[in-house]
Scaffold this active site. Structure first.
Site, PDB file in Angstrom:
ATOM      1  N   SER A 137       0.847  -1.202   0.000  1.00 47.79           N
ATOM      2  CA  SER A 137       0.000   0.000   0.000  1.00 47.79           C
ATOM      3  C   SER A 137       0.879   1.248   0.000  1.00 47.79           C
ATOM      4  O   SER A 137       2.097   1.164   0.166  1.00 47.79           O
ATOM      5  CB  SER A 137      -0.863   0.018   1.268  1.00 47.79           C
ATOM      6  OG  SER A 137      -0.017   0.249   2.395  1.00 47.79           O
ATOM      7  N   ASP A 196      -1.404  -2.053  -4.122  1.00 48.02           N
ATOM      8  CA  ASP A 196      -2.726  -1.960  -3.487  1.00 48.02           C
ATOM      9  C   ASP A 196      -3.202  -0.498  -3.516  1.00 48.02           C
ATOM     10  O   ASP A 196      -2.477   0.403  -3.092  1.00 48.02           O
ATOM     11  CB  ASP A 196      -2.593  -2.452  -2.025  1.00 48.02           C
ATOM     12  CG  ASP A 196      -3.925  -2.735  -1.380  1.00 48.02           C
ATOM     13  OD1 ASP A 196      -4.906  -2.983  -2.114  1.00 48.02           O
ATOM     14  OD2 ASP A 196      -3.990  -2.722  -0.133  1.00 48.02           O
ATOM     15  N   GLY A 256      -9.806  -1.888   8.072  1.00 46.96           N
ATOM     16  CA  GLY A 256      -9.517  -1.633   9.478  1.00 46.96           C
ATOM     17  C   GLY A 256     -10.189  -2.594  10.441  1.00 46.96           C
ATOM     18  O   GLY A 256     -10.743  -3.633  10.049  1.00 46.96           O
ATOM     19  N   LYS A 273     -15.289  -2.625  11.593  1.00 42.68           N
ATOM     20  CA  LYS A 273     -16.013  -2.704  10.336  1.00 42.68           C
ATOM     21  C   LYS A 273     -17.529  -2.562  10.497  1.00 42.68           C
ATOM     22  O   LYS A 273     -18.212  -2.161   9.584  1.00 42.68           O
ATOM     23  CB  LYS A 273     -15.712  -4.041   9.642  1.00 42.68           C
ATOM     24  CG  LYS A 273     -14.234  -4.216   9.285  1.00 42.68           C
ATOM     25  CD  LYS A 273     -14.026  -5.489   8.502  1.00 42.68           C
ATOM     26  CE  LYS A 273     -12.571  -5.850   8.388  1.00 42.68           C
ATOM     27  NZ  LYS A 273     -11.778  -4.878   7.646  1.00 42.68           N
ATOM     28  N   HIS A 330     -12.126  -6.520  -0.736  1.00 41.66           N
ATOM     29  CA  HIS A 330     -11.240  -5.761   0.170  1.00 41.66           C
ATOM     30  C   HIS A 330     -11.861  -5.793   1.571  1.00 41.66           C
ATOM     31  O   HIS A 330     -13.003  -6.180   1.751  1.00 41.66           O
ATOM     32  CB  HIS A 330     -11.130  -4.312  -0.306  1.00 41.66           C
ATOM     33  CG  HIS A 330     -10.197  -4.141  -1.460  1.00 41.66           C
ATOM     34  ND1 HIS A 330      -9.044  -3.400  -1.368  1.00 41.66           N
ATOM     35  CD2 HIS A 330     -10.232  -4.649  -2.718  1.00 41.66           C
ATOM     36  CE1 HIS A 330      -8.422  -3.449  -2.524  1.00 41.66           C
ATOM     37  NE2 HIS A 330      -9.123  -4.194  -3.369  1.00 41.66           N
ATOM     38  N   GLY A 331     -11.078  -5.342   2.544  1.00 42.11           N
ATOM     39  CA  GLY A 331     -11.609  -5.244   3.901  1.00 42.11           C
ATOM     40  C   GLY A 331     -12.080  -6.583   4.429  1.00 42.11           C
ATOM     41  O   GLY A 331     -13.128  -6.682   5.074  1.00 42.11           O
ATOM     42  N   SER A 352     -10.587  -8.707   6.643  1.00 40.45           N
ATOM     43  CA  SER A 352     -10.105  -9.205   7.934  1.00 40.45           C
ATOM     44  C   SER A 352     -11.272  -9.536   8.852  1.00 40.45           C
ATOM     45  O   SER A 352     -12.307  -8.868   8.840  1.00 40.45           O
ATOM     46  CB  SER A 352      -9.190  -8.168   8.594  1.00 40.45           C
ATOM     47  OG  SER A 352      -7.914  -8.214   7.995  1.00 40.45           O
ATOM     48  N   ARG A 367      -1.810  -7.390  11.292  1.00 44.12           N
ATOM     49  CA  ARG A 367      -1.383  -6.379  12.269  1.00 44.12           C
ATOM     50  C   ARG A 367      -1.800  -6.786  13.683  1.00 44.12           C
ATOM     51  O   ARG A 367      -1.057  -6.612  14.644  1.00 44.12           O
ATOM     52  CB  ARG A 367      -2.023  -5.028  11.939  1.00 44.12           C
ATOM     53  CG  ARG A 367      -1.665  -4.493  10.582  1.00 44.12           C
ATOM     54  CD  ARG A 367      -2.412  -3.205  10.302  1.00 44.12           C
ATOM     55  NE  ARG A 367      -2.112  -2.747   8.945  1.00 44.12           N
ATOM     56  CZ  ARG A 367      -2.313  -1.526   8.520  1.00 44.12           C
ATOM     57  NH1 ARG A 367      -2.821  -0.615   9.314  1.00 44.12           N
ATOM     58  NH2 ARG A 367      -2.015  -1.182   7.293  1.00 44.12           N
ATOM     59  N   ARG A 420      14.583  -9.398  18.661  1.00 41.43           N
ATOM     60  CA  ARG A 420      14.381 -10.747  18.116  1.00 41.43           C
ATOM     61  C   ARG A 420      13.504 -11.586  19.029  1.00 41.43           C
ATOM     62  O   ARG A 420      12.847 -12.525  18.591  1.00 41.43           O
ATOM     63  CB  ARG A 420      15.742 -11.425  17.912  1.00 41.43           C
ATOM     64  CG  ARG A 420      16.574 -10.721  16.858  1.00 41.43           C
ATOM     65  CD  ARG A 420      17.997 -11.206  16.851  1.00 41.43           C
ATOM     66  NE  ARG A 420      18.668 -10.931  18.129  1.00 41.43           N
ATOM     67  CZ  ARG A 420      19.971 -11.104  18.323  1.00 41.43           C
ATOM     68  NH1 ARG A 420      20.728 -11.552  17.363  1.00 41.43           N
ATOM     69  NH2 ARG A 420      20.517 -10.823  19.506  1.00 41.43           N
TER      70      ARG A 420
HETATM   71  P1  13P Z   1      -8.484  -5.254   6.098  1.00 37.02           P
HETATM   72  O1  13P Z   1      -8.290  -3.919   6.744  1.00 37.02           O
HETATM   73  O2  13P Z   1      -9.827  -5.814   6.392  1.00 37.02           O
HETATM   74  O3  13P Z   1      -7.399  -6.209   6.403  1.00 37.02           O
HETATM   75  O4  13P Z   1      -8.461  -5.004   4.497  1.00 37.02           O
HETATM   76  C1  13P Z   1      -7.250  -4.861   3.815  1.00 37.02           C
HETATM   77  C2  13P Z   1      -7.437  -4.414   2.406  1.00 37.02           C
HETATM   78  O5  13P Z   1      -8.507  -4.418   1.865  1.00 37.02           O
HETATM   79  C3  13P Z   1      -6.228  -3.987   1.684  1.00 37.02           C
HETATM   80  O6  13P Z   1      -6.511  -3.486   0.415  1.00 37.02           O
HETATM   81  O1  G3H Z   2      -6.027  -0.870   1.895  1.00 37.60           O
HETATM   82  C1  G3H Z   2      -5.807  -0.762   3.066  1.00 37.60           C
HETATM   83  C2  G3H Z   2      -4.646  -1.399   3.701  1.00 37.60           C
HETATM   84  O2  G3H Z   2      -5.007  -1.922   4.947  1.00 37.60           O
HETATM   85  C3  G3H Z   2      -3.459  -0.491   3.750  1.00 37.60           C
HETATM   86  O3  G3H Z   2      -3.441   0.333   4.852  1.00 37.60           O
HETATM   87  O4  G3H Z   2      -2.443   2.478   3.987  1.00 37.60           O
HETATM   88  O5  G3H Z   2      -2.398   1.904   6.435  1.00 37.60           O
HETATM   89  O6  G3H Z   2      -0.968   0.665   4.820  1.00 37.60           O
HETATM   90  P1  G3H Z   2      -2.237   1.423   5.048  1.00 37.60           P
HETATM   91 ZN    ZN Z   3      -8.300  -2.352   0.254  1.00 40.07          ZN
END
Ligand code: 13P
Ligand code: G3H
Ligand code: ZN
Length: 315
Positions: free
Chosen positions: A50, A83, A185, A188, A215-216, A218, A264, A285
């Site tokens: 990203s 991304d 994030g 959601k 996307h999104g 998680s 994360r 480590r």
């Molecule tokens: P999450 O925040 O749900 O992990 O989505 C990540 C994402 O869509 C990256 O493009």
């Molecule tokens: O698309 C969203 C990803 O979670 C990237 O997030 O821009 O904080 O790296 P970021």
């Molecule tokens: Zn995304």
């Protein structure tokens, strides 16, 4: 197998009813955790970068790490994706840098502008055997560099099935991210998590054989949120997409599932645990190592139990 683009991956994923995990990378430990997991699970892999990752780690460092991943795991097909690219210039730069896939995210623009910009990127990328992902509809949530719509508005910004055929035909795009109620994030949903599977099915019906992207994705697993909160964190009301919903979408036309937040959370949960349980520890480590192992465990679970792409590296 060297770096590949996603064409064959998506063809196989669509045909066999699974999805390929697209994992965001920000540093060496996350990347190592991911590749160790998919190598053991024999799964195809998409690594993605990203703008926030580039600004944090520098693209050249991330590229070097990814190059080692590819070199040391010749049996695993690996694609690298930009991304949420936001301009033609950014996409061109990543095509020139050897990425095998770029996303042009013009989803906040009017349809005609989204189509025109996507087409421009497609023409440049296809001439160099690079594939392109675009987006229709808007996600919720606000990440560092990806601004979405507010949570209350998500249902008003879903992808419109009436637009998808025209979008794909006119732009020539290879895959399409469709907004179906997810957001980026760890927060959601305010209430019950719900995806618009009817919208997803209608889009799939209108584009037979065409790979869609979620996307999104998680799931904001309770295990990690609980650990974070137990060890001094503060993440009330964190909520993700339930894993059975991700699994259901993966069996439908969703061929690429984007995951960043869960990585994360796994990393942070473990680091917090080590810091609390061993307050005298100061060797990176000793906390990054266990955190990397947690990332690996998480990714094994995702590809094996949720996306069901384990064992499909050689399709
Ligand atoms: P999450 O925040 O749900 O992990 O989505 C990540 C994402 O869509 C990256 O493009
Ligand atoms: O698309 C969203 C990803 O979670 C990237 O997030 O821009 O904080 O790296 P970021
Ligand atoms: Zn995304």
């Amino acid at each position: 197998m060297a770096l590949v683009n996603t064409r064959k991956m998506f063809e196989m994923a669509y045909k066999n009813g699974y999805a390929v995990g697209a994992f965001n990378v920000n540093n060496m430990e996350i990347t190592q955790g991911i590749i160790e997991a998919v190598a053991e699970e024999k799964a195809p892999l998409i690594l993605q970068v990203s703008r926030g990752a580039r600004e944090y780690a520098k693209n050249s460092y991330l590229r070097a790490i990814i190059d080692v991943v590819v070199k040391e795991n010749p049996e695993i097909p690996v694609a690298i994706n930009l991304d949420h690219g936001d301009t033609f210039e950014t996409c061109r730069q990543f095509v020139d840098d050897g990425f095998t896939s770029v996303m042009i995210d013009a989803s906040s623009k009017p349809l005609e502008e989204n189509i025109a910009l996507t087409k421009e990127v497609v023409e440049y990328a296809h001439a160099r055997d690079v594939v392109v992902e675009a987006e229709l509809g808007q996600l919720g949530g606000i990440e560092e560099d990806v601004v979405g719509v507010s949570d209350d508005d998500i249902s008003k910004h879903l992808a419109d099935p009436n637009q998808v055929e025209e979008f794909v035909r006119k732009s020539g795009v290879d895959s399409l991210a469709v907004a179906i109620g997810t957001s980026h994030g760890a927060y959601k949903f305010k209430k019950e998590p719900k995806l618009a599977f009817d919208v997803l099915q209608e889009i799939a019906d209108r584009l037979p054989g065409f790979p869609l992207v979620m996307h999104g994705s998680s799931s904001v697993l309770k295990e990690f949120v609980d650990l974070i909160n137990k060890y001094g964190g503060d993440m009330p009301n964190a909520m993700g997409v339930p894993e059975d919903s991700v699994a259901k979408a993966s069996k439908m036309a969703i061929c690429k599932v984007n995951i960043d937040t869960d990585l994360r959370l796994a990393l942070t949960a473990k680091i917090r645990q080590v810091f609390c349980e061993k307050p005298g520890e100061f060797d990176p480590r000793k906390y990054l190592g266990p955190a990397r192992a947690k990332v690996k465990e998480l990714v094994r679970h995702k590809v094996h139990d949720v996306l069901c792409c384990a064992g499909h590296a050689f399709d």
